[in-house]
Design a protein around this motif. Structure first.
Motif, PDB file in Angstrom:
ATOM      1  N   VAL A   1       0.609  -1.027   0.044  1.00  0.00           N
ATOM      2  CA  VAL A   1       0.121  -0.502  -0.168  1.00  0.00           C
ATOM      3  C   VAL A   1       0.783   1.019   0.334  1.00  0.00           C
ATOM      4  O   VAL A   1       0.545   2.526  -0.729  1.00  0.00           O
ATOM      5  CB  VAL A   1      -0.950  -0.144   1.189  1.00  0.00           C
ATOM      6  CG1 VAL A   1      -0.536   0.192   2.459  1.00  0.00           C
ATOM      7  CG2 VAL A   1      -1.844   0.517   0.883  1.00  0.00           C
TER       8      VAL A   1
ATOM      9  N   LEU B   1       1.485   2.095  -3.068  1.00  0.00           N
ATOM     10  CA  LEU B   1      -0.062   2.377  -4.376  1.00  0.00           C
ATOM     11  C   LEU B   1       0.135   4.205  -4.384  1.00  0.00           C
ATOM     12  O   LEU B   1      -0.561   4.632  -4.691  1.00  0.00           O
ATOM     13  CB  LEU B   1      -1.269   1.995  -3.904  1.00  0.00           C
ATOM     14  CG  LEU B   1      -0.745   0.611  -3.879  1.00  0.00           C
ATOM     15  CD1 LEU B   1      -1.662  -0.898  -3.445  1.00  0.00           C
ATOM     16  CD2 LEU B   1      -0.460   0.013  -5.578  1.00  0.00           C
ATOM     17  N   ILE B   2       0.171   4.278  -2.522  1.00  0.00           N
ATOM     18  CA  ILE B   2      -0.051   6.211  -1.928  1.00  0.00           C
ATOM     19  C   ILE B   2       0.935   6.734  -2.668  1.00  0.00           C
ATOM     20  O   ILE B   2       0.009   7.859  -3.011  1.00  0.00           O
ATOM     21  CB  ILE B   2       0.360   5.831  -0.423  1.00  0.00           C
ATOM     22  CG1 ILE B   2      -1.185   4.952   0.119  1.00  0.00           C
ATOM     23  CG2 ILE B   2      -0.133   7.260   0.172  1.00  0.00           C
ATOM     24  CD1 ILE B   2      -1.354   4.738   1.323  1.00  0.00           C
TER      25      ILE B   2
ATOM     26  N   ARG C   1      -3.785   8.333   3.828  1.00  0.00           N
ATOM     27  CA  ARG C   1      -1.936   7.649   4.881  1.00  0.00           C
ATOM     28  C   ARG C   1      -3.556   8.343   6.333  1.00  0.00           C
ATOM     29  O   ARG C   1      -2.996   7.873   7.811  1.00  0.00           O
ATOM     30  CB  ARG C   1      -0.723   8.944   5.058  1.00  0.00           C
ATOM     31  CG  ARG C   1      -0.204   8.066   3.572  1.00  0.00           C
ATOM     32  CD  ARG C   1       0.984   8.471   4.278  1.00  0.00           C
ATOM     33  NE  ARG C   1       1.787   8.750   2.914  1.00  0.00           N
ATOM     34  CZ  ARG C   1       2.112   9.601   1.416  1.00  0.00           C
ATOM     35  NH1 ARG C   1       0.891  10.464   1.699  1.00  0.00           N
ATOM     36  NH2 ARG C   1       3.116   8.737   0.781  1.00  0.00           N
TER      37      ARG C   1
ATOM     38  N   LEU D   1      -5.800   6.106   7.441  1.00  0.00           N
ATOM     39  CA  LEU D   1      -5.042   4.632   7.142  1.00  0.00           C
ATOM     40  C   LEU D   1      -4.765   4.752   9.072  1.00  0.00           C
ATOM     41  O   LEU D   1      -4.710   3.909   9.732  1.00  0.00           O
ATOM     42  CB  LEU D   1      -4.219   4.035   6.205  1.00  0.00           C
ATOM     43  CG  LEU D   1      -4.464   3.574   5.536  1.00  0.00           C
ATOM     44  CD1 LEU D   1      -2.813   3.062   4.608  1.00  0.00           C
ATOM     45  CD2 LEU D   1      -4.900   2.463   5.431  1.00  0.00           C
TER      46      LEU D   1
ATOM     47  N   ALA E   1     -10.228   1.618   2.697  1.00  0.00           N
ATOM     48  CA  ALA E   1      -8.854   1.563   2.540  1.00  0.00           C
ATOM     49  C   ALA E   1      -8.050   0.261   3.605  1.00  0.00           C
ATOM     50  O   ALA E   1      -7.368  -0.145   3.863  1.00  0.00           O
ATOM     51  CB  ALA E   1      -8.319   3.062   3.383  1.00  0.00           C
TER      52      ALA E   1
ATOM     53  N   LEU F   1      -7.939  -2.847   1.313  1.00  0.00           N
ATOM     54  CA  LEU F   1      -7.311  -2.637   0.096  1.00  0.00           C
ATOM     55  C   LEU F   1      -5.705  -2.961   0.591  1.00  0.00           C
ATOM     56  O   LEU F   1      -4.991  -3.787  -0.214  1.00  0.00           O
ATOM     57  CB  LEU F   1      -7.652  -1.612  -1.051  1.00  0.00           C
ATOM     58  CG  LEU F   1      -6.466  -1.375  -2.260  1.00  0.00           C
ATOM     59  CD1 LEU F   1      -6.977  -0.843  -3.204  1.00  0.00           C
ATOM     60  CD2 LEU F   1      -5.408  -0.466  -1.996  1.00  0.00           C
ATOM     61  N   ARG F   2      -5.016  -1.866   1.921  1.00  0.00           N
ATOM     62  CA  ARG F   2      -3.452  -2.205   2.259  1.00  0.00           C
ATOM     63  C   ARG F   2      -3.782  -4.044   2.864  1.00  0.00           C
ATOM     64  O   ARG F   2      -2.318  -4.674   2.518  1.00  0.00           O
ATOM     65  CB  ARG F   2      -4.221  -1.455   3.948  1.00  0.00           C
ATOM     66  CG  ARG F   2      -2.758  -1.891   4.270  1.00  0.00           C
ATOM     67  CD  ARG F   2      -2.703  -1.092   5.467  1.00  0.00           C
ATOM     68  NE  ARG F   2      -3.069  -0.363   6.211  1.00  0.00           N
ATOM     69  CZ  ARG F   2      -3.303  -0.135   7.885  1.00  0.00           C
ATOM     70  NH1 ARG F   2      -2.131   0.702   7.907  1.00  0.00           N
ATOM     71  NH2 ARG F   2      -4.099  -0.132   8.713  1.00  0.00           N
TER      72      ARG F   2
ATOM     73  N   ALA G   1      -3.189  -5.532  -0.582  1.00  0.00           N
ATOM     74  CA  ALA G   1      -1.437  -5.369  -0.935  1.00  0.00           C
ATOM     75  C   ALA G   1      -0.901  -5.871  -0.421  1.00  0.00           C
ATOM     76  O   ALA G   1       0.087  -6.245  -0.806  1.00  0.00           O
ATOM     77  CB  ALA G   1      -1.650  -3.599  -1.358  1.00  0.00           C
TER      78      ALA G   1
ATOM     79  N   TRP H   1      -8.116   5.989  -6.007  1.00  0.00           N
ATOM     80  CA  TRP H   1      -6.575   5.193  -6.121  1.00  0.00           C
ATOM     81  C   TRP H   1      -5.962   5.400  -7.070  1.00  0.00           C
ATOM     82  O   TRP H   1      -4.717   4.612  -7.261  1.00  0.00           O
ATOM     83  CB  TRP H   1      -6.746   3.336  -5.207  1.00  0.00           C
ATOM     84  CG  TRP H   1      -7.054   3.385  -3.935  1.00  0.00           C
ATOM     85  CD1 TRP H   1      -8.408   3.418  -3.776  1.00  0.00           C
ATOM     86  CD2 TRP H   1      -6.154   3.371  -2.698  1.00  0.00           C
ATOM     87  NE1 TRP H   1      -8.583   3.579  -1.999  1.00  0.00           N
ATOM     88  CE2 TRP H   1      -6.908   2.773  -1.905  1.00  0.00           C
ATOM     89  CE3 TRP H   1      -4.705   3.268  -2.935  1.00  0.00           C
ATOM     90  CZ2 TRP H   1      -6.393   2.834  -0.072  1.00  0.00           C
ATOM     91  CZ3 TRP H   1      -4.144   3.107  -1.346  1.00  0.00           C
ATOM     92  CH2 TRP H   1      -5.630   3.756  -0.307  1.00  0.00           C
TER      93      TRP H   1
END
Length: 412
Positions: free
Chosen positions: A191, A194-195, A207, A210, A318, A321-322, A325, A351
């Motif tokens: 992730v 990706l960010i 961020r 998260l 989020a 997906l984290r 990933a 994203w």
């Protein structure tokens, strides 16, 4: 009545399944003849598991939806007796499985051969051994040509780069390539990477979301194989609660869908092709996620979340997906993808994924060209109707729940 294949390499450990035999093909490099077969008996399908999985590992294009566990479980839950058609190619000097096309006969209203997996499968494909793509692809095309005497072959949801494109290239009769569902994909990386791809402000917001999740101390637990059936029940219950009153896809609440997931995901968890994860807050289950895995693709297939997370303003997308990933790391192969699967829901756009359009491949013999053209016309009519719905929705006049069927699966 099926016939025993008559052309087989003299040596090898391949099991002697009963199958229709189609003429042999000469293989390159003195590797022996390629033999083609059609398996119609579900017992034969079940017994192919070991060979199937070995071929799956040798097919670069394979997604988790081509695993034997997924397709055999689908057949047990959704298949119609007497309609199984598995085209296969053997060879390589030892009779091993080099190609397979898992199909079933359907009527729309004329006969068509469609992939196993149906509407609950995001990517349909055949399997081809990477070392034998050309000859095995040509042989598989020939056996499918024989099957197409009385039925159009209709391959839906073919991902770009799929092995089925080899069949389309070899096909000598009428053929058409249409567009199918839109999928969204991210590069296969953790992730943080990706960010890092995102604009500064977007990245900062994600961020922060998260960090908020981390402050809540949500605990994660990987579900072991023997607990999968019970965990599937909990996942579907969370999914039902999450979408209560909002147009959940009724198939996801059906008994046969639950049975299919319990059976397929148990086997896929054991082989590393699936991962179920449960998320708890203060010892209470608040979310459950099912991610399907292959070496080059991870896809979040189904999730359920408690209303508690929304009340705590947790960004569920989020969170999930984290976790998905996390399948990727430094050893991930080039071109690996984190797929958001079908649908272009708004939450996915945060994203900055790449839009990838699946294909629909139609193959026929000349005598069935009229049937093929009927399928093309129907697809065109559906696209036109979808365009009308889109315009109505833009004016705020779309029928209630028009887009709910797919959005219920992985919405944020």
């Amino acid at each position: 009545m099926t016939a025993q294949p008559t052309a087989r390499p003299a040596t090898g450990a391949a099991p002697a399944h009963k199958a229709e035999h189609v003429p042999t093909h000469e293989a390159p490099h003195d590797q022996g003849a390629l033999t083609t077969h059609v398996y119609r008996d579900p017992a034969d399908f079940a017994s192919l598991a070991g060979e199937w999985d070995a071929l799956f590992a040798r097919c670069r294009a394979a997604t988790p939806f081509q695993s034997h566990a997924w397709l055999h479980s689908w057949w047990r839950s959704y298949g119609t007796p007497g309609r199984l058609r598995i085209a296969a190619v053997r060879g390589g000097g030892d009779g091993r499985l080099l190609a397979v096309a898992p199909l079933t006969l359907a009527y729309r209203p004329f006969p068509v051969l469609v992939p196993l997996g149906g509407a609950i499968t995001d990517f349909c494909d055949v399997l081809l051994d990477d070392a034998w793509t050309g000859p095995a692809g040509a042989a598989l095309t020939d056996v499918l040509t024989a099957l197409a005497r009385t039925a159009v072959i209709d391959l839906r949801e073919v991902r770009p780069g799929a092995a089925a494109e080899e069949l389309f290239a070899h096909w000598q009769g009428p053929r058409r390539q249409l567009t199918d569902s839109l999928c969204l994909e991210l590069p296969g990386m953790p992730v943080a990477g990706l960010i890092g791809r995102l604009p500064s402000q977007t990245g900062q917001r994600l961020r922060a979301k998260l960090r908020k999740i981390d402050k809540l101390a949500i605990e994660t637990r990987a579900v072991p194989e023997h607990e999968v059936p019970a965990a599937v029940g909990r996942l579907i219950d969370l999914h039902r609660r999450q979408w209560a009153g909002r147009g959940v896809n009724p198939e996801h609440l059906s008994a046969r869908f639950g049975e299919h997931l319990a059976c397929s995901v148990s086997a896929m968890t054991a082989s590393g092709q699936a991962r179920m994860t449960e998320f708890s807050l203060g010892g209470v289950l608040v979310a459950s996620d099912l991610t399907l895995l292959s070496p080059r693709l991870a896809g979040g297939y189904l999730y359920g979340a408690s209303p508690v997370l929304r009340q705590r303003k947790v960004d569920i997308a989020a969170l999930l997906l984290r976790h998905s990933a996390g399948h990727f790391g430094p050893d991930s192969p080039p071109g690996a993808a984190l797929s958001m699967l079908r649908g272009a829901e708004a939450y996915k756009s945060h994203w900055r994924p790449e839009a990838v359009r699946n294909k629909r491949l139609l193959l026929a013999r000349p005598a069935l060209l009229p049937a093929l053209l009927v399928l093309v016309a129907r697809a065109s009519a559906r696209r036109t109707a979808a365009g009308w719905v889109k315009r109505w929705r833009a004016r705020g006049a779309a029928p209630a729940g028009a887009a709910a069927a797919h959005a219920s699966r992985r919405a944020g």
